[in-house]
Design an enzyme around this catalytic site. Structure first.
Site, PDB file in Angstrom:
ATOM      1  N   ARG A  32       0.791  -1.220   0.000  1.00  0.00           N
ATOM      2  CA  ARG A  32       0.000   0.000   0.000  1.00  0.00           C
ATOM      3  C   ARG A  32       0.832   1.282   0.000  1.00  0.00           C
ATOM      4  O   ARG A  32       0.651   2.139  -0.865  1.00  0.00           O
ATOM      5  CB  ARG A  32      -0.942   0.013   1.210  1.00  0.00           C
ATOM      6  N   HIS A  78      -7.834  -4.346  -8.163  1.00  0.00           N
ATOM      7  CA  HIS A  78      -7.714  -3.617  -6.894  1.00  0.00           C
ATOM      8  C   HIS A  78      -9.062  -3.587  -6.175  1.00  0.00           C
ATOM      9  O   HIS A  78      -9.817  -2.612  -6.291  1.00  0.00           O
ATOM     10  CB  HIS A  78      -7.226  -2.194  -7.176  1.00  0.00           C
ATOM     11  N   TYR A 122     -17.887  12.525 -14.566  1.00  0.00           N
ATOM     12  CA  TYR A 122     -17.776  13.712 -15.411  1.00  0.00           C
ATOM     13  C   TYR A 122     -16.430  13.814 -16.130  1.00  0.00           C
ATOM     14  O   TYR A 122     -16.319  14.503 -17.142  1.00  0.00           O
ATOM     15  CB  TYR A 122     -17.972  14.975 -14.577  1.00  0.00           C
TER      16      TYR A 122
END
Length: 849
Positions: A32, A78, A122
């Site tokens: 991570r 993921h 968007y």
């Protein structure tokens, strides 16, 4: 049936906590928070780039919705929150966060003001060309692949990374018990350093830093000071100071402004403006009248309009001191090496990357060799088929199915159903096999051969392709056999990367920066007047407070006075100057001008004993001010002297270097005979002429070379012979041929200017010549000064009255005259001190004239 008893396994809670926490910690560290040293990516970054690559979102492909990309990465590689994936992609698209962005975003991807990106439905994105370099050759078995989270797909363990991503883009992450913060660098400089390491594997860090001198941040700014960079590169840890870039600009007539065009890396512009405004409201930063954000598509621009009397340099230093205009970047170069976290130096960081590229090039070459050999094998089969075309056609024609045809091609056996006529035509007796054998791959290639390939031109192309393949195979084998050749390929690929993508450095390097602020950085180096009273009250006042008056005026109130106190010392200097205080006891003390409290014309000032540790029975007699740049120059200190004169007419010369390191409790400056005291101290260059004046109105002039240098704890030699109750009242040191006048001033306010050439040069120790006619009207001689026409003169009386005169207004007279009245004294008042004030404007006018 008896019910089963629950199975209970006793577990030590302490051991379970240790084991679980270690598992969690390693998961955070490896999967991570920390980047891999080879490609500089954390798993989520790697998965986003690989997911976009699999979607075909190359730099020349149409943009695709971010939500589509996030869904692809979540579903395949993921399995975490969509926000984590989208925020990762957003950061890789921000040109103010990444030195070289890896994602080409279309839409609102956030701003340097801290605005968040638009929702993923968007925005659209695709890979940048540099991201393609990260993934280049991934299909050529250059890196290992591993199962994804559910074992249904494969994902790369690391990317081939033709771009030295960890160095050029840096990394930032917090794990468990450790963190990483690697600064970004310029691609061109990084490539030059890597090439230098390829050419000279044992290159020193110092030599390496000639190619890669310092980090290069996407937001530009100024890297202030170099020691932190050297420490970071040498040890993997260090502190780098980054400053905003600002310049002075006149935004409207008569109103200067500081304009900020670049800010430190990771500083939020809106928060910076808010912080500046808050400090202005709290009056911690003074001099700013208006703040405007004029940033646009062309670039960042913050305008700080200044007040008319503000000092731009002081305001600038205050911004650096109190706001994020100056930030510290704590370098901590931690990365995963072989799956383990390590703190790496710059050389180690580069070495691991080059080793990775060497492995990639080696594996790529093996893959290409294998593919070339496989293709050459196929072409060999096609050539055999073309050489025995009739036999091949008949084998295929008379085979029952493709499997039989394949098998007979491999064995070279003709079908039994081939007619005797056909055998005779082919020249093969019954049962005879053909003259060739093929492999299965070759047989499949022949079966897949199109009829158009049987034309003469196509047959020629097969021959040419085969010959080219043989050359390529030879080249690839030579690469695998030669390590220097592999390094040469890596070198050429890096230089090609530089030529294609390198850009100019954005962050300027200020090698001389100290990093920390001194108090003087926040104080304007303006001209001030320092006054010291008889009772030891000291203050500094801006020189522009005093306005000029005509000769014979009454004067302004210079200082509020206590009873039976008066001004003893008054002189002009600048805030950053050094002051040397010489006392009755013959000691020297050290002080900066800005350390003296500021006060108005009528304020009392502060006791000097609160600033320097003078003994209770001691007092300041003479003060010497030296400019900052001179006092910090060793060469200046060695070549200049402090010349001192005592009340009994003794003079002494000591090198200035002896006074450059005084202690807080002072150092010995001069030794006295009983009853003697210090009158004056002057800074000289060893070539001056010295004028000593007695209270009886006489002056002796001699060359400074008549006084040999001695140590601090000495009495000196005779300078002037005094008569009766006469005392020494002043000393002047001047250049031998200086176009100066000697100003003489009597206790009752009479004064005059006499040309220097009227004073003949004698040997030291004489009685001297007359300089002012002494009468009951004029009083005894009180002071002498060396002046020029453009100087200003400040005269202070014992009652605290002061007048500022232009020296040009004072009459020139011979040595035997008594002078003219310079100040109208009130009954019982007398002159206490006089000083010469030279303004920069007056000096410029004098030079121009």
């Amino acid at each position: 049936m008896e019910s089963e008893k629950p199975r209970i396994i006793p577990i030590n809670i302490e051991e379970e906590m240790k084991s679980s926490y270690i598992d969690y910690s390693m998961s955070v560290i490896v999967s991570r928070a920390l980047p891999d040293v080879r490609d500089g990516l954390k798993p989520v970054h790697r998965r986003v780039l690989y997911g976009m690559y699999e979607l075909g979102l190359t730099a020349n492909a149409p943009y695709k919705k971010s939500a589509r990309i996030v869904g692809e990465v979540l579903g395949k590689y993921h399995p975490h929150g969509d926000a984590a994936v989208y925020e990762t992609m957003v950061r890789m698209a921000q040109d103010f966060a990444m030195r070289y962005p890896l994602v080409d975003g279309q839409g609102n991807f956030g701003s340097i003001d801290g605005d968040s990106a638009a929702a993923m439905r968007y925005t659209e994105a695709r890979l940048t060309r540099l991201a393609e370099e990260m993934l280049r050759d991934i299909e050529k078995d250059t890196v290992n692949f591993q199962d994804n989270f559910d074992g249904s797909l494969k994902e790369p363990v690391v990317l081939p990374s033709a771009l030295p991503n960890l160095i050029v883009n840096g990394s930032d992450g917090i794990a468990v018990g450790m963190a990483t913060k690697i600064p970004p660098h310029n691609l061109g400089e990084t490539v030059d350093a890597l090439v230098a390491m390829i050419d000279h594997p044992d290159i020193s860090l110092e030599a390496l830093m000639r190619y890669l001198p310092a980090p290069d941040f996407p937001t530009g700014g100024i890297l202030y000071g170099y020691q932190g960079v050297q420490e970071a590169y040498a040890t993997g840890r260090g502190r780098i100071t980054i400053r905003a870039r600002m310049h002075e600009e006149e935004v409207r007539p008569g109103r200067p402004a500081l304009v900020i065009t670049e800010i430190p890396y990771q500083v939020n512009k809106s928060n910076l403006i808010e912080k500046i405004a808050q400090l202005v409201r709290e009056r911690r930063i003074e001099g700013i009248s208006d703040i405007r954000d004029e940033s646009d598509r062309e670039g960042l621009r913050i305008v700080l309009e200044l007040k008319k009397d503000a000092a731009p340099l002081v305001v600038q230093n205050q911004l650096y001191k109190f706001t994020p205009c100056q930030q510290t970047f704590g370098v901590n170069m931690v990365a995963l090496v072989g799956g383990r976290p390590r703190t790496l130096t710059l050389r180690e960081l580069m070495r691991h990357y080059l080793d990775h590229r060497h492995e990639v090039v080696t594996r790529r070459t093996r893959f290409e060799l294998r593919k070339a050999e496989e293709r050459a094998h196929i072409l060999e089969g096609l050539k055999i088929a073309l050489d025995h075309l009739d036999i091949v056609i008949n084998i295929i024609r008379y085979s029952a199915d493709p499997d039989e045809a394949r098998q007979r091609l491999m064995e070279g056996v003709l079908p039994e159903r081939l007619s005797p006529e056909e055998r005779e035509r082919l020249g093969l007796p019954l049962g005879q096999v053909s003259h060739f054998t093929l492999t299965e791959a070759q047989a499949n290639a022949i079966l897949a051969l199109r009829l158009s390939r049987l034309t003469g031109l196509e047959r020629q192309k097969i021959e040419e392709e085969y010959r080219a393949l043989l050359q390529e195979i030879e080249r690839l084998r030579s690469i695998l056999a030669s390590e220097p050749l592999r390094w040469q390929i890596i070198r050429e690929e890096l230089l090609a990367l530089k030529q294609k993508y390198a850009d100019p450095r954005r962050t300027e390097i200020d090698y001389g920066g100290k990093g920390d602020f001194a108090l003087e950085d926040l104080i304007e180096d303006e001209q001030v007047v320092v006054t010291i009273s008889h009772q030891g009250l000291i203050k500094r006042t801006p020189a522009n407070v005093y306005r000029q008056q005509g000769r014979g005026g009454i004067g302004l109130k210079a200082s509020g006075m206590r009873e039976d106190d008066y001004i003893e010392h008054l002189f002009a200097c600048k805030n950053h100057d050094y002051l040397l205080f010489f006392t009755d006891h013959g000691r020297c003390y050290w002080l900066r001008v800005y350390e003296i409290p500021e006060g108005g014309r009528t304020s009392l000032g502060r006791s000097i004993r609160n600033l320097i540790q003078i003994a209770p029975d001691d007092r300041v007699r003479a003060v010497l001010n030296i400019r900052k740049e001179d006092f910090e120059d060793p060469n200046f200190l060695r070549k200049h002297y402090v010349l001192m004169a005592t009340r009994q007419g003794m003079v002494k010369k000591t090198a200035l270097e002896a006074f450059s390191r005084p202690r807080t409790d002072g150092i010995i400056a001069i030794a006295f005979a009983e009853g003697d005291e210090l009158v004056e101290a002057s800074l000289t260059d060893g070539q001056a002429h010295v004028l000593l004046a007695s209270s009886g109105g006489r002056v002796v002039r001699f060359e400074e070379s008549d006084v040999r240098p001695t140590g601090r704890n000495t009495r000196g030699v005779r300078g002037i012979t005094l008569k009766g109750e006469e005392t020494l009242v002043g000393m002047v040191t001047v250049p031998p041929q200086a176009p100066l006048c000697i100003l003489t001033l009597s206790a009752h306010g009479y004064g005059k200017r006499t040309p220097l050439e009227e004073y003949p040069v004698h040997r030291r120790g004489g009685q001297g010549v007359w300089t002012m006619k002494r009468t009951p009207r004029t009083g005894c001689l009180i002071a002498i000064k060396a002046v020029q026409d453009h100087d200003d003169l400040m005269i202070v009386t014992q009652n605290g009255q002061m007048i500022r005169l232009h020296v040009g207004q004072i009459s020139r007279m011979g040595r035997h005259t008594q002078g003219v009245r310079l100040i109208q004294l009130r009954p019982g008042d007398a002159i206490a001190d006089v000083t010469r004030l030279v303004t920069e404007v007056q000096a410029d006018e004098a030079v121009a004239a």
